[in-house]
Scaffold this active site. Structure first.
Site, PDB file in Angstrom:
ATOM      1  CE1 TYR A 183      43.766  44.373  43.451  1.00  0.00           C
ATOM      2  CE2 TYR A 183      44.436  43.472  45.570  1.00  0.00           C
ATOM      3  CZ  TYR A 183      44.636  43.603  44.214  1.00  0.00           C
ATOM      4  OH  TYR A 183      45.697  42.981  43.616  1.00  0.00           O
ATOM      5  CB  THR A 185      43.077  40.766  48.958  1.00  0.00           C
ATOM      6  OG1 THR A 185      43.427  42.158  48.986  1.00  0.00           O
ATOM      7  CG2 THR A 185      43.948  40.043  47.945  1.00  0.00           C
ATOM      8  CE  LYS A 186      41.785  46.625  50.659  1.00  0.00           C
ATOM      9  NZ  LYS A 186      42.875  46.308  49.754  1.00  0.00           N
ATOM     10  CG  ASN A 187      36.933  42.399  55.060  1.00  0.00           C
ATOM     11  OD1 ASN A 187      37.957  41.780  54.794  1.00  0.00           O
ATOM     12  ND2 ASN A 187      36.708  42.918  56.252  1.00  0.00           N
TER      13      ASN A 187
END
Length: 384
Positions: A183, A185-187
Protein backbone atom coordinates in the site's frame (compact mmCIF):
# COMPACT_ATOMS: atom_id res chain seq x y z
CA UNK A 1 5.19 29.32 13.87
CA UNK A 2 4.29 26.47 11.49
CA UNK A 3 1.14 28.01 10.02
CA UNK A 4 2.80 29.17 6.79
CA UNK A 5 4.72 25.95 6.19
CA UNK A 6 3.38 23.21 3.91
CA UNK A 7 1.30 20.52 5.62
CA UNK A 8 3.23 17.34 6.36
CA UNK A 9 1.59 14.19 5.05
CA UNK A 10 1.85 10.91 6.93
CA UNK A 11 4.72 8.71 5.64
CA UNK A 12 4.55 9.58 1.93
CA UNK A 13 6.25 7.04 -0.36
CA UNK A 14 9.84 7.47 -1.49
CA UNK A 15 9.99 7.60 -5.28
CA UNK A 16 12.94 8.36 -7.54
CA UNK A 17 13.70 8.45 -11.27
CA UNK A 18 14.04 4.67 -10.99
CA UNK A 19 10.32 4.20 -10.30
CA UNK A 20 9.41 6.76 -12.95
CA UNK A 21 11.53 4.99 -15.56
CA UNK A 22 10.04 1.60 -14.65
CA UNK A 23 6.49 2.84 -15.14
CA UNK A 24 7.28 4.52 -18.46
CA UNK A 25 8.94 1.34 -19.74
CA UNK A 26 5.83 -0.60 -18.79
CA UNK A 27 3.58 1.88 -20.61
CA UNK A 28 5.81 1.87 -23.69
CA UNK A 29 5.68 -1.92 -23.81
CA UNK A 30 1.93 -1.58 -24.47
CA UNK A 31 0.86 -3.95 -21.68
CA UNK A 32 -0.14 -2.67 -18.27
CA UNK A 33 -2.38 -5.48 -16.98
CA UNK A 34 -1.16 -8.68 -15.31
CA UNK A 35 1.80 -9.89 -17.33
CA UNK A 36 5.55 -10.45 -17.40
CA UNK A 37 6.38 -7.67 -14.91
CA UNK A 38 4.14 -9.30 -12.31
CA UNK A 39 5.92 -12.61 -12.87
CA UNK A 40 9.30 -10.92 -12.48
CA UNK A 41 8.23 -9.14 -9.28
CA UNK A 42 6.83 -12.38 -7.85
CA UNK A 43 10.12 -14.15 -8.56
CA UNK A 44 12.35 -11.45 -7.07
CA UNK A 45 10.18 -10.96 -3.98
CA UNK A 46 10.20 -14.72 -3.47
CA UNK A 47 13.99 -14.71 -3.65
CA UNK A 48 14.19 -11.81 -1.20
CA UNK A 49 11.99 -13.63 1.34
CA UNK A 50 13.75 -16.96 0.74
CA UNK A 51 10.46 -18.61 -0.09
CA UNK A 52 9.49 -21.21 -2.70
CA UNK A 53 6.38 -19.81 -4.40
CA UNK A 54 4.65 -16.44 -4.61
CA UNK A 55 1.75 -14.65 -6.28
CA UNK A 56 0.95 -10.95 -6.64
CA UNK A 57 -2.49 -9.50 -5.92
CA UNK A 58 -4.27 -6.18 -5.95
CA UNK A 59 -3.89 -5.84 -2.17
CA UNK A 60 -2.84 -7.65 0.99
CA UNK A 61 -6.56 -7.91 1.78
CA UNK A 62 -7.01 -9.87 -1.45
CA UNK A 63 -4.16 -12.17 -0.44
CA UNK A 64 -5.64 -12.76 3.04
CA UNK A 65 -9.10 -13.48 1.64
CA UNK A 66 -7.81 -15.86 -1.05
CA UNK A 67 -5.57 -17.60 1.50
CA UNK A 68 -8.61 -18.40 3.61
CA UNK A 69 -10.54 -19.58 0.53
CA UNK A 70 -7.86 -21.99 -0.74
CA UNK A 71 -7.38 -23.40 2.77
CA UNK A 72 -11.07 -24.28 2.78
CA UNK A 73 -12.21 -21.84 5.47
CA UNK A 74 -15.98 -21.67 5.20
CA UNK A 75 -19.17 -20.59 6.92
CA UNK A 76 -19.23 -21.42 10.60
CA UNK A 77 -15.47 -21.98 10.92
CA UNK A 78 -13.58 -19.96 13.50
CA UNK A 79 -10.31 -18.10 12.84
CA UNK A 80 -8.25 -16.73 15.72
CA UNK A 81 -6.49 -13.39 15.29
CA UNK A 82 -5.47 -10.28 17.19
CA UNK A 83 -7.69 -7.49 18.50
CA UNK A 84 -5.06 -4.90 17.41
CA UNK A 85 -4.94 -4.87 13.62
CA UNK A 86 -6.39 -3.10 10.60
CA UNK A 87 -9.98 -4.03 9.79
CA UNK A 88 -8.95 -5.93 6.64
CA UNK A 89 -7.69 -8.88 8.71
CA UNK A 90 -11.08 -9.35 10.35
CA UNK A 91 -13.08 -8.42 7.24
CA UNK A 92 -11.33 -11.14 5.22
CA UNK A 93 -12.42 -13.74 7.80
CA UNK A 94 -16.02 -12.48 7.83
CA UNK A 95 -16.21 -12.28 4.03
CA UNK A 96 -15.35 -15.99 3.91
CA UNK A 97 -18.37 -16.65 6.12
CA UNK A 98 -16.13 -17.55 9.06
CA UNK A 99 -16.17 -16.17 12.60
CA UNK A 100 -13.25 -14.05 13.85
CA UNK A 101 -12.12 -14.88 17.39
CA UNK A 102 -9.95 -12.20 18.96
CA UNK A 103 -7.10 -12.33 21.45
CA UNK A 104 -5.66 -9.49 23.49
CA UNK A 105 -2.18 -8.15 22.80
CA UNK A 106 1.16 -8.14 24.59
CA UNK A 107 1.81 -4.75 26.21
CA UNK A 108 5.38 -4.56 24.96
CA UNK A 109 5.23 -5.89 21.39
CA UNK A 110 1.55 -5.11 20.61
CA UNK A 111 1.39 -8.58 19.01
CA UNK A 112 -1.11 -11.32 19.78
CA UNK A 113 -0.74 -12.91 23.23
CA UNK A 114 0.17 -16.48 22.38
CA UNK A 115 -1.10 -17.82 25.71
CA UNK A 116 -4.56 -16.53 24.81
CA UNK A 117 -4.64 -18.43 21.52
CA UNK A 118 -4.86 -21.80 23.27
CA UNK A 119 -7.70 -20.54 25.46
CA UNK A 120 -9.73 -19.47 22.41
CA UNK A 121 -9.43 -22.74 20.46
CA UNK A 122 -12.70 -24.64 20.00
CA UNK A 123 -13.84 -27.59 17.83
CA UNK A 124 -14.76 -24.99 15.17
CA UNK A 125 -11.30 -23.38 15.05
CA UNK A 126 -9.57 -23.92 11.71
CA UNK A 127 -6.82 -21.28 11.48
CA UNK A 128 -4.72 -18.64 13.22
CA UNK A 129 -3.80 -15.29 11.66
CA UNK A 130 -0.93 -13.67 13.60
CA UNK A 131 -0.19 -10.05 12.67
CA UNK A 132 3.40 -8.82 12.91
CA UNK A 133 2.35 -5.44 14.27
CA UNK A 134 4.37 -2.41 13.07
CA UNK A 135 7.04 -4.86 11.88
CA UNK A 136 7.73 -6.46 15.27
CA UNK A 137 7.83 -10.26 14.66
CA UNK A 138 5.35 -12.46 16.51
CA UNK A 139 6.54 -15.44 18.57
CA UNK A 140 6.25 -17.78 15.62
CA UNK A 141 7.82 -20.77 17.40
CA UNK A 142 5.03 -20.76 19.99
CA UNK A 143 2.32 -20.08 17.43
CA UNK A 144 3.46 -22.88 15.13
CA UNK A 145 3.62 -25.30 18.06
CA UNK A 146 0.02 -24.44 18.98
CA UNK A 147 -1.02 -24.87 15.34
CA UNK A 148 0.66 -28.28 15.03
CA UNK A 149 -0.79 -29.52 18.31
CA UNK A 150 -4.30 -28.53 17.24
CA UNK A 151 -4.09 -29.23 13.49
CA UNK A 152 -4.66 -25.58 12.54
CA UNK A 153 -3.64 -23.58 9.48
CA UNK A 154 -1.47 -20.48 9.96
CA UNK A 155 -1.76 -17.42 7.70
CA UNK A 156 0.78 -14.74 8.59
CA UNK A 157 -0.47 -11.19 8.13
CA UNK A 158 2.80 -9.53 7.12
CA UNK A 159 1.31 -6.23 5.95
CA UNK A 160 3.83 -4.44 8.20
CA UNK A 161 6.57 -7.02 7.99
CA UNK A 162 8.31 -7.02 4.61
CA UNK A 163 11.78 -7.09 6.18
CA UNK A 164 10.85 -8.75 9.50
CA UNK A 165 12.54 -11.92 10.77
CA UNK A 166 11.98 -14.17 13.77
CA UNK A 167 14.87 -16.40 14.91
CA UNK A 168 16.72 -15.31 11.76
CA UNK A 169 13.91 -16.65 9.54
CA UNK A 170 11.81 -14.40 7.32
CA UNK A 171 8.31 -13.66 8.61
CA UNK A 172 5.77 -15.05 6.18
CA UNK A 173 7.68 -18.33 5.78
CA UNK A 174 6.57 -20.03 9.02
CA UNK A 175 2.90 -20.66 8.31
CA UNK A 176 1.00 -22.12 5.38
CA UNK A 177 0.82 -18.73 3.64
CA UNK A 178 2.34 -15.28 4.30
CA UNK A 179 0.57 -12.15 3.04
CA UNK A 180 2.26 -8.79 2.38
CA UNK A 181 1.09 -5.27 1.61
CA UNK A 182 2.52 -2.73 -0.83
CA UNK A 183 0.00 0.00 0.00
CA UNK A 184 1.02 3.66 -0.45
CA UNK A 185 2.41 3.98 3.10
CA UNK A 186 4.20 0.62 3.27
CA UNK A 187 7.96 -0.05 3.17
CA UNK A 188 7.53 -1.09 -0.48
CA UNK A 189 4.88 1.29 -1.80
CA UNK A 190 3.18 0.76 -5.17
CA UNK A 191 -0.13 2.52 -4.42
CA UNK A 192 -2.13 -0.65 -3.96
CA UNK A 193 -0.80 -4.19 -4.09
CA UNK A 194 -0.11 -7.36 -2.18
CA UNK A 195 1.80 -10.64 -2.32
CA UNK A 196 1.39 -14.14 -0.93
CA UNK A 197 4.26 -16.56 -0.40
CA UNK A 198 4.20 -20.24 0.50
CA UNK A 199 6.14 -23.50 0.43
CA UNK A 200 3.03 -25.06 -1.13
CA UNK A 201 2.91 -24.62 -4.92
CA UNK A 202 -0.67 -25.84 -5.14
CA UNK A 203 -1.96 -23.17 -2.72
CA UNK A 204 -0.27 -20.34 -4.62
CA UNK A 205 -1.46 -21.69 -7.97
CA UNK A 206 -5.06 -21.85 -6.73
CA UNK A 207 -4.84 -18.31 -5.35
CA UNK A 208 -3.52 -16.98 -8.69
CA UNK A 209 -6.36 -18.66 -10.57
CA UNK A 210 -9.03 -17.34 -8.20
CA UNK A 211 -7.56 -13.82 -8.40
CA UNK A 212 -8.16 -13.67 -12.16
CA UNK A 213 -11.77 -14.78 -12.56
CA UNK A 214 -10.84 -18.46 -12.27
CA UNK A 215 -9.29 -18.40 -15.76
CA UNK A 216 -6.94 -21.13 -16.93
CA UNK A 217 -4.59 -18.55 -18.49
CA UNK A 218 -3.18 -15.22 -17.39
CA UNK A 219 -4.92 -12.29 -19.07
CA UNK A 220 -1.99 -11.47 -21.34
CA UNK A 221 -1.68 -15.11 -22.45
CA UNK A 222 -5.32 -15.17 -23.59
CA UNK A 223 -4.28 -13.05 -26.55
CA UNK A 224 -1.47 -15.39 -27.58
CA UNK A 225 -2.42 -16.69 -31.02
CA UNK A 226 0.32 -19.31 -31.14
CA UNK A 227 -1.96 -21.83 -29.42
CA UNK A 228 -5.11 -23.34 -30.96
CA UNK A 229 -6.63 -23.95 -27.53
CA UNK A 230 -8.66 -21.15 -25.97
CA UNK A 231 -8.72 -20.43 -22.25
CA UNK A 232 -11.13 -22.11 -19.86
CA UNK A 233 -12.87 -20.85 -16.70
CA UNK A 234 -11.90 -23.55 -14.22
CA UNK A 235 -13.17 -21.96 -10.99
CA UNK A 236 -15.61 -19.31 -9.76
CA UNK A 237 -13.08 -16.57 -9.24
CA UNK A 238 -12.68 -12.90 -8.40
CA UNK A 239 -10.89 -9.83 -9.77
CA UNK A 240 -7.92 -9.41 -7.42
CA UNK A 241 -4.86 -9.58 -9.67
CA UNK A 242 -1.80 -7.34 -9.58
CA UNK A 243 -0.98 -5.29 -12.68
CA UNK A 244 2.32 -4.80 -14.50
CA UNK A 245 2.16 -1.07 -13.64
CA UNK A 246 2.10 -1.97 -9.93
CA UNK A 247 4.78 -4.63 -10.36
CA UNK A 248 7.13 -2.28 -12.25
CA UNK A 249 7.05 0.14 -9.29
CA UNK A 250 7.47 -2.81 -6.93
CA UNK A 251 10.61 -3.99 -8.72
CA UNK A 252 12.16 -0.53 -8.44
CA UNK A 253 11.19 -0.27 -4.76
CA UNK A 254 12.52 -3.75 -3.99
CA UNK A 255 15.90 -2.82 -5.47
CA UNK A 256 16.02 0.15 -3.05
CA UNK A 257 14.82 -1.70 0.05
CA UNK A 258 18.08 -1.40 2.03
CA UNK A 259 18.58 2.22 1.04
CA UNK A 260 15.07 3.08 2.26
CA UNK A 261 15.52 1.05 5.45
CA UNK A 262 18.71 2.94 6.31
CA UNK A 263 16.81 6.22 6.03
CA UNK A 264 14.05 4.89 8.32
CA UNK A 265 16.70 3.83 10.86
CA UNK A 266 17.99 7.42 10.87
CA UNK A 267 14.48 8.76 11.48
CA UNK A 268 13.72 6.11 14.15
CA UNK A 269 16.90 7.03 16.04
CA UNK A 270 16.08 10.74 15.78
CA UNK A 271 12.66 10.20 17.37
CA UNK A 272 14.18 8.00 20.09
CA UNK A 273 16.81 10.57 20.97
CA UNK A 274 14.48 13.56 21.00
CA UNK A 275 11.50 11.98 22.75
CA UNK A 276 13.31 9.80 25.30
CA UNK A 277 12.89 12.18 28.26
CA UNK A 278 9.15 12.68 27.84
CA UNK A 279 6.06 11.06 29.35
CA UNK A 280 5.46 9.13 26.11
CA UNK A 281 5.73 5.36 25.78
CA UNK A 282 8.10 4.79 22.87
CA UNK A 283 8.16 1.66 20.66
CA UNK A 284 10.26 -1.37 21.55
CA UNK A 285 12.62 -3.40 19.40
CA UNK A 286 13.15 -7.19 19.60
CA UNK A 287 16.35 -9.11 20.24
CA UNK A 288 18.64 -7.80 17.51
CA UNK A 289 20.72 -10.99 17.46
CA UNK A 290 17.87 -13.21 16.27
CA UNK A 291 14.92 -11.00 15.36
CA UNK A 292 14.55 -8.25 12.77
CA UNK A 293 12.03 -5.39 13.06
CA UNK A 294 10.79 -4.03 9.73
CA UNK A 295 10.53 -0.51 11.22
CA UNK A 296 7.25 0.07 9.42
CA UNK A 297 5.51 2.12 12.12
CA UNK A 298 6.97 4.33 14.83
CA UNK A 299 4.09 4.19 17.30
CA UNK A 300 3.95 6.08 20.57
CA UNK A 301 1.47 5.99 23.45
CA UNK A 302 0.27 9.35 24.73
CA UNK A 303 -0.19 9.91 28.48
CA UNK A 304 -3.65 9.08 29.77
CA UNK A 305 -4.47 12.74 30.44
CA UNK A 306 -4.20 13.66 26.75
CA UNK A 307 -7.17 12.98 24.48
CA UNK A 308 -5.66 11.26 21.43
CA UNK A 309 -8.34 12.26 18.91
CA UNK A 310 -8.23 15.90 19.99
CA UNK A 311 -4.43 15.77 19.82
CA UNK A 312 -4.48 14.48 16.23
CA UNK A 313 -7.04 17.09 15.19
CA UNK A 314 -5.13 20.00 16.74
CA UNK A 315 -1.81 18.77 15.33
CA UNK A 316 -3.32 18.87 11.85
CA UNK A 317 -5.03 22.24 12.20
CA UNK A 318 -2.51 24.14 14.34
CA UNK A 319 0.78 22.58 13.24
CA UNK A 320 0.03 21.21 9.78
CA UNK A 321 1.15 17.72 10.80
CA UNK A 322 -0.61 14.43 10.04
CA UNK A 323 -0.29 11.55 12.49
CA UNK A 324 -1.48 8.00 11.88
CA UNK A 325 -3.77 6.10 14.25
CA UNK A 326 -2.65 2.44 14.34
CA UNK A 327 -5.16 1.28 15.47
CA UNK A 328 -8.34 1.44 17.52
CA UNK A 329 -9.05 -1.99 19.01
CA UNK A 330 -11.18 -4.03 16.60
CA UNK A 331 -14.11 -4.65 19.02
CA UNK A 332 -14.69 -0.88 19.40
CA UNK A 333 -15.87 -0.40 15.79
CA UNK A 334 -19.61 -0.29 15.18
CA UNK A 335 -19.48 -2.75 12.25
CA UNK A 336 -18.45 -5.55 14.63
CA UNK A 337 -20.99 -5.04 17.41
CA UNK A 338 -22.73 -8.30 16.46
CA UNK A 339 -19.46 -10.27 16.46
CA UNK A 340 -17.89 -9.33 19.78
CA UNK A 341 -19.53 -8.82 23.20
CA UNK A 342 -19.46 -5.05 23.69
CA UNK A 343 -20.29 -5.31 27.39
CA UNK A 344 -17.03 -7.15 28.17
CA UNK A 345 -14.46 -5.46 25.92
CA UNK A 346 -12.52 -4.07 28.88
CA UNK A 347 -12.32 -7.53 30.44
CA UNK A 348 -11.43 -9.47 27.29
CA UNK A 349 -9.08 -7.01 25.54
CA UNK A 350 -7.75 -4.55 28.16
CA UNK A 351 -4.32 -4.08 26.56
CA UNK A 352 -5.67 -3.54 23.04
CA UNK A 353 -8.37 -1.19 24.28
CA UNK A 354 -5.93 0.97 26.23
CA UNK A 355 -3.37 1.03 23.43
CA UNK A 356 -6.02 1.79 20.82
CA UNK A 357 -7.15 4.88 22.73
CA UNK A 358 -3.67 6.35 23.20
CA UNK A 359 -1.56 5.40 20.18
CA UNK A 360 -0.38 7.59 17.33
CA UNK A 361 2.17 6.85 14.60
CA UNK A 362 4.84 9.28 13.48
CA UNK A 363 5.95 9.66 9.86
CA UNK A 364 8.70 7.13 9.13
CA UNK A 365 8.98 6.71 5.37
CA UNK A 366 12.27 7.17 3.54
CA UNK A 367 10.99 10.41 1.99
CA UNK A 368 10.69 12.16 5.37
CA UNK A 369 13.44 14.70 6.09
CA UNK A 370 14.93 15.33 9.54
CA UNK A 371 13.69 18.94 9.38
CA UNK A 372 10.18 17.52 9.16
CA UNK A 373 10.91 15.19 12.08
CA UNK A 374 11.93 18.25 14.07
CA UNK A 375 8.53 19.85 13.41
CA UNK A 376 6.83 16.63 14.51
CA UNK A 377 8.85 16.47 17.74
CA UNK A 378 8.20 20.13 18.54
CA UNK A 379 4.48 19.62 17.95
CA UNK A 380 4.39 16.67 20.35
CA UNK A 381 6.39 18.48 23.02
CA UNK A 382 4.10 21.51 22.84
CA UNK A 383 1.19 19.27 23.86
CA UNK A 384 3.17 17.57 26.61
Amino acid sequence: IFMNRPKLKFSPPSYTKKEEKAVLECINNSWTGSGPKVKEFEKKFCEYKNSDYSAGFFSCTSALFLSLKVLGIKEGDEVITTSMTFCSTVNSIINCGAVPVLCDIDKLTKNILTEEITKKISPKTKAIIPVHFAGYPCKMDEIMEIARDNNLFVIEDCAHAIESKFNNQHCGTFGDIGCFSFYATKNIAIGEGGMAISKNKNLISKMSTLALHGLSKDAWKRFDTSSKKSYDVIDIGYKMNMTDIQASIGLAQLSRIEEMRNKRIEIWNYYNENLKNTSLTLPSLPNAKTDFHALHLYTICLPEDINRDEFVWKASNDFGITFGVHYNAIPTFSAYKNYFPTNSIETLYPNALDYGKRTISLSLSASVELEECQRIVECIKSFL
